[in-house]
Design an enzyme around this catalytic site. Structure first.
Site, PDB file in Angstrom:
ATOM      1  NE  ARG A  60       0.300   8.530   5.100  1.00  0.00           N
ATOM      2  CZ  ARG A  60       0.372   7.657   6.090  1.00  0.00           C
ATOM      3  NH1 ARG A  60       1.435   7.620   6.861  1.00  0.00           N
ATOM      4  NH2 ARG A  60      -0.614   6.814   6.307  1.00  0.00           N
ATOM      5  CE  LYS A 116      -5.715   2.888   7.479  1.00  0.00           C
ATOM      6  NZ  LYS A 116      -4.409   2.977   6.825  1.00  0.00           N
ATOM      7  CD  GLU A 159      -2.446   1.390   2.709  1.00  0.00           C
ATOM      8  OE1 GLU A 159      -2.766   0.366   3.342  1.00  0.00           O
ATOM      9  OE2 GLU A 159      -2.623   2.531   3.151  1.00  0.00           O
TER      10      GLU A 159
HETATM   11  C1  3PG Z   1      -1.445   3.910   8.005  1.00  0.00           C
HETATM   12  O1  3PG Z   1      -1.628   4.796   7.204  1.00  0.00           O
HETATM   13  O2  3PG Z   1      -1.993   2.810   7.910  1.00  0.00           O
HETATM   14  C2  3PG Z   1      -0.594   4.172   9.172  1.00  0.00           C
HETATM   15  O3  3PG Z   1       0.028   5.390   9.101  1.00  0.00           O
HETATM   16  C3  3PG Z   1       0.384   3.114   9.480  1.00  0.00           C
HETATM   17  O4  3PG Z   1       0.678   3.288  10.810  1.00  0.00           O
HETATM   18  P1  3PG Z   1       2.035   2.795  11.468  1.00  0.00           P
HETATM   19  O5  3PG Z   1       3.096   3.729  10.985  1.00  0.00           O
HETATM   20  O6  3PG Z   1       1.821   2.891  12.949  1.00  0.00           O
HETATM   21  O7  3PG Z   1       2.286   1.380  11.012  1.00  0.00           O
END
Ligand code: 3PG
Length: 212
Positions: free
Chosen positions: A45, A129, A41
């Site tokens: 960003r 999600k 994924e």
């Molecule tokens: C996402 O977008 O799913 C999260 O930012 C992932 O979070 P993490 O950095 O705590 O794994």
């Protein structure tokens, strides 16, 4: 690749990646694939995120390619044009849900409350999600949601790590977990693809030990 089923059935772990450089994106996707993870994924960003998606779609077509951090209908259009096989959002308001359900690819809108789960169900969505999983309540919260709403399959992300992924995957309503722990910025910056492959192998092994 064109997904014929749910992205949640490709792999029990979904690497969430922050990338800006298309060359690195291709090498990273190959490193994950080599470690037994057939899904990625790419989050919207960075300025180069869509170029990274397009590069992976072209050069690593075997991997299921998701675009995450989708917030608007413009993001949806851009992601599909770049080659997204599925779409992920961190949350969803009614207009984003409407846009997501009209796309030709699987979607995983983000939810963090039971009311948001019910809104997604109203739109016919049963795969979601759960974000941000740790701060929103973690495994015990998801287990509690499974009582009244057992028909939803979740992908928790946000605070999932190698240390706690098994706790999530052992829940009946968790199909896969996602997160950035598989692709730390330090390893991507160092272009240490072998170390990322090793993290992928370890995650797949840990996931295989989880007994739902
Ligand atoms: C996402 O977008 O799913 C999260 O930012 C992932 O979070 P993490 O950095 O705590 O794994």
């Amino acid at each position: 690749m064109t997904l014929t089923g749910s992205p949640l059935d490709v792999s029990p772990v979904i690497p969430v990646v922050v990338l800006n450089d298309p060359t690195r994106a291709v090498l990273l996707a190959r490193a994950l694939w080599a470690g037994g993870i057939g899904i990625i994924e790419v989050t919207l960003r960075t300025p180069g995120a869509l170029a990274c998606v397009a590069a992976i779609a072209r050069h690593v077509p075997e991997i299921a390619l998701g675009v995450g951090s989708v917030l608007t209908s413009q993001h949806i259009e851009q992601s599909l044009a770049a080659g997204a096989d599925f779409l992920v959002s961190p949350g969803a308001n009614p207009s984003l849900l409407e846009s997501l359900i009209t796309t030709p690819v699987p979607v995983l809108p983000g939810v963090a409350t039971v009311s948001e789960v019910l809104s997604a169900l109203d739109h016919g969505l049963t795969e979601l999600k759960f974000f941000p999983a740790g701060p929103a309540g973690g495994p015990s919260y998801l287990a509690a949601i499974g009582g009244p709403v057992p028909q939803v399959r979740f992908c928790p992300t946000g605070g999932v790590t190698a240390a706690n992924l098994r706790e999530y995957l052992e829940l009946a309503n968790v199909a896969a977990v996602g997160g950035t722990w598989l692709t730390p910025a330090s390893l991507v910056d160092a272009e240490d693809w072998l170390a990322i492959t090793e993290l992928a192998v370890a995650a797949v092994e840990t996931a295989a030990c989880a007994q739902p």
